[in-house]
Design an enzyme around this catalytic site. Sequence first.
Site, short mmCIF file in Angstrom:
data_model
loop_
_atom_site.label_atom_id
_atom_site.label_comp_id
_atom_site.label_asym_id
_atom_site.label_seq_id
_atom_site.Cartn_x
_atom_site.Cartn_y
_atom_site.Cartn_z
N ASP B 61 21.40 2.71 44.00
CA ASP B 61 21.92 3.16 45.29
C ASP B 61 22.18 1.93 46.14
O ASP B 61 21.74 0.83 45.82
CB ASP B 61 20.97 4.15 45.97
CG ASP B 61 19.66 3.51 46.28
OD1 ASP B 61 19.55 2.29 46.16
OD2 ASP B 61 18.73 4.24 46.66
N ASP B 240 18.83 12.87 41.42
CA ASP B 240 17.70 11.97 41.21
C ASP B 240 16.61 12.45 42.13
O ASP B 240 16.90 13.02 43.19
CB ASP B 240 18.03 10.53 41.58
CG ASP B 240 18.06 10.32 43.09
OD1 ASP B 240 19.07 10.69 43.71
OD2 ASP B 240 17.06 9.84 43.65
N CYS B 278 5.32 23.03 26.34
CA CYS B 278 5.88 21.68 26.47
C CYS B 278 5.58 20.85 25.22
O CYS B 278 4.50 20.93 24.65
CB CYS B 278 5.30 21.02 27.71
SG CYS B 278 5.92 19.34 27.96
N CYS B 280 5.84 17.45 25.19
CA CYS B 280 5.66 16.04 25.53
C CYS B 280 4.38 15.49 24.91
O CYS B 280 3.50 16.23 24.50
CB CYS B 280 5.66 15.83 27.05
SG CYS B 280 4.09 16.22 27.86
N CYS B 283 1.15 16.83 26.54
CA CYS B 283 0.77 18.19 26.17
C CYS B 283 0.40 18.30 24.70
O CYS B 283 -0.43 19.13 24.32
CB CYS B 283 1.89 19.18 26.51
SG CYS B 283 2.05 19.40 28.30
N HIS B 309 4.55 13.90 31.58
CA HIS B 309 4.76 15.35 31.47
C HIS B 309 5.78 15.85 32.49
O HIS B 309 6.69 16.59 32.13
CB HIS B 309 3.45 16.11 31.66
CG HIS B 309 3.71 17.57 31.87
ND1 HIS B 309 4.07 18.41 30.84
CD2 HIS B 309 3.78 18.31 33.01
CE1 HIS B 309 4.32 19.62 31.31
NE2 HIS B 309 4.16 19.58 32.63
#
Lengths: 345, 345
Positions: B61, B240, B278, B280, B283, B309
């Site tokens: 940005d 974002d 999940c 990930c 998890c 996560h």
Amino acid sequence: MPVGTQATVKGLSQRDLADDLGVSILLANTYHLYLRPGHESIRRMGGLHRFMSWPNAILTDSGGFQVFSLSGLRKITEQGVVFQSHLNGDLHTFTPESTVDVQLAYGSDILMVLDECPEYPVSHEYARESMHRTVRWAGRAHKYYKSRIEASLTRHALFPIVQGSMFPDLRRECAAALVELEAEGYAIGGLSVGEPRPLSLEMVDATEDLLPRQKPRYAMGVGMPAELPEYVARGVDMMDCVLPSRNARNGYLFTSEGRLIIKHARYKEDEGPVDEKCQCYTCRSYSRAYLRHLFLAGEMLYAVLATRHNLRRYLDIMGEIRHAIISETFPEYLRSVRSACADAG
Amino acid sequence: MPVGTQATVKGLSQRDLADDLGVSILLANTYHLYLRPGHESIRRMGGLHRFMSWPNAILTDSGGFQVFSLSGLRKITEQGVVFQSHLNGDLHTFTPESTVDVQLAYGSDILMVLDECPEYPVSHEYARESMHRTVRWAGRAHKYYKSRIEASLTRHALFPIVQGSMFPDLRRECAAALVELEAEGYAIGGLSVGEPRPLSLEMVDATEDLLPRQKPRYAMGVGMPAELPEYVARGVDMMDCVLPSRNARNGYLFTSEGRLIIKHARYKEDEGPVDEKCQCYTCRSYSRAYLRHLFLAGEMLYAVLATRHNLRRYLDIMGEIRHAIISETFPEYLRSVRSACADAG
């Protein structure tokens, strides 16, 4: 052994430790985990390995050192030690028997007996009295442990701890008494409590001929990178230390060329890795300049990457030592480490 | 897009992000990296991708938002903005042209124009004046950018930013003017500045028919998990947000069943993962009980695992949205998200 006080080596995942760094055993802290989340909680959840998802071995110290260094109030009796939690002030009691129970609840692979770790310096008289109590406690812990695991199919080991402050005669008396227990291994405690470095090595020397060579010997809480081969030269097989992880977080990185202070301005645009010879993920992927930036910005990733590198460095040194022993070049290796140290001033 | 303010997504390594989470673009911060380590430093080290070892795309940005939210003192003129560093009080100037230079020094894939992001609420008169300046700045930035990249073989994109506070007429006037620039994509800024949530969506709605559909449209700084499909429904392609990472660190985990507050006593011995659905690493490997323990002990690994996560959750939601669009079931998907939200109160 990396130190995982609260069932975590600060900043690293168990995958980083086991798969990436190849850590086969880590140390966790009986005292801290007893206070939080509690050994009964951990037992109900299937033990420490399962609680923290750790696939390899765990050694837990007995909590004696923390009771003496962290807790506000403590009272030692023949029975054990009454202490105040550093978290909320609650009173608790550790006995040689109860700390075996706590560590069996964790499912530790290697348990340590409750010992008293006297501060430094201390009188010969107090050190003697304290050492005798530590020996009596070790006897009680050993007896209780044998009765508890008699019916168990799980294999553990319980290590007694040699104490005696900085008095070689007391160290020898202690070691001789503990050897009678025929334990699976022996620890040398009460080091790194503020004494000059040569004295720590002298205390290890003092009992080298007494502790059985065929069993693991563990020097607790040591040491700097250049000291590791010194301990091994004195018959030590195992060590644990917070230095690689704590120094990493504080900006001190260990390299094959010596110590590197990451905040120094000279690294501002240094695109090289922390250590050209290191194969860790940090050195393979990131520059000194980037690590310095993360450190100055107070970014968590700095600690994660720095810890990873410093642990790799310690493991590499132990690997070099093992290689030197197997190839029968350890004396030359030790000389080269000493001469590099002398050069570095 | 995960937010990597200081050229790092807090606690995660670039390998975790790129290989494990499959992040293809992240946001870095022009203002922060300009102050430290400095854009010339980054340029000399081969740009931001190389500096932070990031293999995928980077959007930066322009720094406008940070100048207005972080710096102690600031003065806006037609030329640009003079501001005081929040680190040491030094005075700096950003102009539409200089922020293009800074972002080209970073080697950003997507650059943003310098804009003014007014606080909320603000008068229609001030919002109008500010928006007109933002449009003039966008024109200057665009012209300067074209001249700078004319001879360059590297491909970048520069996005202008629609402003206009919470006034639909100003938003439309701004968008219409910016479309004239024929930019590679368009951002909608000035949201998440304290306004009620429905108002943010209304501001996106206001310009939906004006911003070209075949070009990426980016809503800056949004949003909560249930809001992501709402933005997509209004034609947004990119977002974002610091929420997944910041909330993770503060103990709030996003799951397919809603929000989970990890410190709650009910998770003390909960051996289940954060989210059963999940995939990930967190998890797959750790229990709620272990994460709660790490959180209460103030351990860094908590933030590392929790961020991992929450980012996975956001990426999964975006994956569900993409799947729904491709399989032409997006309206049903949106209805189901809205009804789950209504049920959750």
